[in-house]
Design a protein around this motif. Structure first.
Motif, short mmCIF file in Angstrom:
data_model
loop_
_atom_site.label_atom_id
_atom_site.label_comp_id
_atom_site.label_asym_id
_atom_site.label_seq_id
_atom_site.Cartn_x
_atom_site.Cartn_y
_atom_site.Cartn_z
N SER A 1 0.84 -1.21 0.00
CA SER A 1 0.00 0.00 0.00
C SER A 1 0.87 1.26 0.00
O SER A 1 0.37 2.36 0.21
CB SER A 1 -0.93 0.01 1.22
OG SER A 1 -0.18 0.23 2.40
N ASN A 2 2.16 1.09 -0.21
CA ASN A 2 3.12 2.20 -0.20
C ASN A 2 3.00 3.03 1.09
O ASN A 2 3.02 4.26 1.06
CB ASN A 2 2.96 3.08 -1.44
CG ASN A 2 4.22 3.93 -1.67
OD1 ASN A 2 5.30 3.62 -1.17
ND2 ASN A 2 4.07 5.02 -2.41
N LYS B 1 6.11 -5.19 -3.79
CA LYS B 1 6.56 -3.79 -3.91
C LYS B 1 5.32 -2.90 -3.84
O LYS B 1 4.19 -3.41 -3.95
CB LYS B 1 7.32 -3.58 -5.22
CG LYS B 1 6.49 -3.90 -6.43
CD LYS B 1 7.24 -3.51 -7.69
CE LYS B 1 6.24 -3.52 -8.81
NZ LYS B 1 6.50 -3.95 -10.05
N PRO B 2 5.51 -1.61 -3.67
CA PRO B 2 4.33 -0.73 -3.63
C PRO B 2 3.54 -0.81 -4.94
O PRO B 2 4.13 -0.86 -6.03
CB PRO B 2 4.95 0.67 -3.46
CG PRO B 2 6.27 0.42 -2.80
CD PRO B 2 6.76 -0.88 -3.39
N VAL C 1 1.89 4.99 -6.31
CA VAL C 1 3.17 5.70 -6.41
C VAL C 1 2.98 6.85 -7.39
O VAL C 1 2.47 6.64 -8.50
CB VAL C 1 4.27 4.74 -6.93
CG1 VAL C 1 5.57 5.49 -7.17
CG2 VAL C 1 4.49 3.59 -5.94
N ARG D 1 3.89 11.18 -3.93
CA ARG D 1 4.17 10.09 -3.02
C ARG D 1 5.04 9.04 -3.74
O ARG D 1 4.54 8.04 -4.27
CB ARG D 1 2.86 9.46 -2.56
CG ARG D 1 3.02 8.53 -1.40
CD ARG D 1 1.70 7.98 -0.92
NE ARG D 1 1.94 7.11 0.20
CZ ARG D 1 2.06 7.52 1.46
NH1 ARG D 1 1.91 8.79 1.76
NH2 ARG D 1 2.32 6.66 2.43
N ALA E 1 7.77 5.93 -4.31
CA ALA E 1 7.81 4.63 -3.62
C ALA E 1 8.62 4.75 -2.34
O ALA E 1 9.74 5.27 -2.34
CB ALA E 1 8.43 3.59 -4.54
N TYR F 1 9.21 2.05 -0.36
CA TYR F 1 9.83 0.77 -0.02
C TYR F 1 10.42 0.17 -1.29
O TYR F 1 9.84 0.30 -2.37
CB TYR F 1 8.80 -0.22 0.54
CG TYR F 1 8.01 0.38 1.68
CD1 TYR F 1 8.40 0.20 3.00
CD2 TYR F 1 6.87 1.17 1.43
CE1 TYR F 1 7.69 0.77 4.05
CE2 TYR F 1 6.16 1.75 2.46
CZ TYR F 1 6.58 1.55 3.77
OH TYR F 1 5.88 2.13 4.79
N LYS G 1 12.93 0.24 3.65
CA LYS G 1 12.50 1.64 3.47
C LYS G 1 13.51 2.39 2.61
O LYS G 1 14.71 2.25 2.80
CB LYS G 1 12.35 2.32 4.83
CG LYS G 1 11.05 1.95 5.52
CD LYS G 1 10.77 2.76 6.76
CE LYS G 1 9.47 2.27 7.37
NZ LYS G 1 9.39 2.44 8.82
#
Ligand SMILES: O=C(O)CCC(=O)C(=O)O
Ligand SMILES: [Fe+2]
Length: 362
Positions: A285-286, A320-321, A326, A330, A332, A334, A361
């Protein structure tokens, strides 16, 4: 895992044998750790009706509003959210009682009976599945005041059925039925969560599990402890799951969640299921949904049990997000990680009391 381990006395036996004011030094959490035992406040987390959420989860219903309040949404993110849900009207009622009763009975049996399922193969090779304690990887590892029965439930053809207790006789069936039902709850919730994120596909999370998702169960037993101010039932951690569905003892509390720098008691609401957001959802969910830090306290008066069902994406897949979450505002947060690698890191982080999500992170 197959690493070499050493036999540890189950905590249940320690608690019985000592029955005094002492606990072994390995269980004592570091002195500088602020445990904030006295000041805990009950978390005012609302209960979500799963049937209403699934029927009217279009973002306008009361249930969707509660979900938003607990977990956040694309326009409202941050650390001040609970990251956990109490769910009612889940259709699991009868089987959850059977599951808790079977688990309670398992731990009540004599040590010899439980050790038939020991997680130390041949008395010394550690494996995750089975009955016992955590793998002790270093002398200064702080241990938790808990014994556990840990079993793989999915993929179904990879079950180590020899480790599924035959006593009580109800255990195997209770576990099979309970986890089957929980799987439906998990999918319903993940669909509502995808809606909340305004993803194109409501099945985004559900489909992300892949062909061979991993599901395991941890039945935990927390004996009474003579020094609750020094000893954790389970040290602070985040779950490395997509979500964890937790069945907690309705007779005694102990689970706490960290929010805004304060430890909150998670209330006991009989017949609800507690769903904890795990790291894999935080990543996908980023960071809009957060995997909360939580821990379990011990107490001097009553034993406590819980049954956690852990849902993981297929270990061979990467997470991944979601690309839809993304953007320029906002980026990514992660990096991409293979689930299998995340597990390896996660176990080390847990024994060291660190947060594994920090390793991905950006
Ligand atoms: O026993 C509980 O209530 C929580 C257990 C937990 O956090 C876990 O097993 O990851
Ligand atoms: Fe947990």
């Amino acid at each position: 895992m197959g690493s070499k381990g050493t036999f540890q006395m189950p905590v249940q036996e320690l608690a019985g044998a000592h029955g005094t004011a002492n606990v072994p030094a390995q269980y004592i959490a570091r002195a500088h750790e602020d445990q904030q035992l006295a000041a805990a406040v009950v978390a005012p987390a609302p209960v979500i009706d799963l049937v209403r959420l699934s029927k009217h989860g279009d973002g306008t219903s009361d249930e969707a509003a509660k979900l938003r309040k607990n977990l956040g949404h694309p326009h409202h993110t941050g650390s001040h959210l609970w990251g956990l849900l109490m769910v009612s009207n889940h259709g699991v009622d009868a089987v959850m009682d059977n599951m808790m009763a079977a688990s309670r009975e398992f731990f009540r049996q004599p040590l010899e009976e439980k050790q038939r399922y020991a997680n130390l193969n041949g008395g010394e090779r550690f494996q995750f599945e089975g009955y016992g304690n955590d793998w002790v990887s270093s002398l200064d590892q702080i241990r938790d005041w808990t014994d556990r029965l840990y079993l793989k439930v999915e993929p179904e053809d990879e079950r180590s059925i020899a480790l599924w207790p035959v006593h009580p006789e109800t255990f195997r069936n209770a576990l099979h039925e309970y986890t089957k039902k929980c799987g439906e709850v998990k999918d319903d919730l993940l669909r509502a969560m995808a809606k909340l994120l305004e993803l194109d596909d409501d099945d985004y999370f559900v489909e992300h599990f892949g062909d061979k998702p991993l599901t395991d169960v941890r039945c935990s037993y927390y004996p009474v402890c003579p020094r609750p101010e020094l000893v954790f039932g389970l040290k602070p951690h985040c779950d490395a799951t997509v979500v964890t569905v937790l069945l907690v003892d309705d007779r005694v509390g102990g689970l706490q969640v960290l929010k805004d720098g304060v430890w909150w008691d998670v209330p006991i609401v009989p017949h609800t299921l507690l769903v904890i957001i795990g790291d894999q959802t935080e990543i996908m969910s980023n960071g809009i949904f957060k995997s909360p830090v939580h821990r379990v306290l011990t107490n001097t008066k009553k034993e406590r049990l819980s049954v956690a069902v852990d849902y993981y994406v297929d270990p061979e897949r990467e997470i991944k997000p979601s690309a839809q979450l993304v953007n320029e505002k906002r980026p990514a947060l992660y990096s991409k990680v293979k689930v299998k690698d995340y597990f390896a890191r996660s176990y080390n982080a847990f024994t060291e009391g660190k947060m594994v999500i920090d390793t991905v992170k950006i």
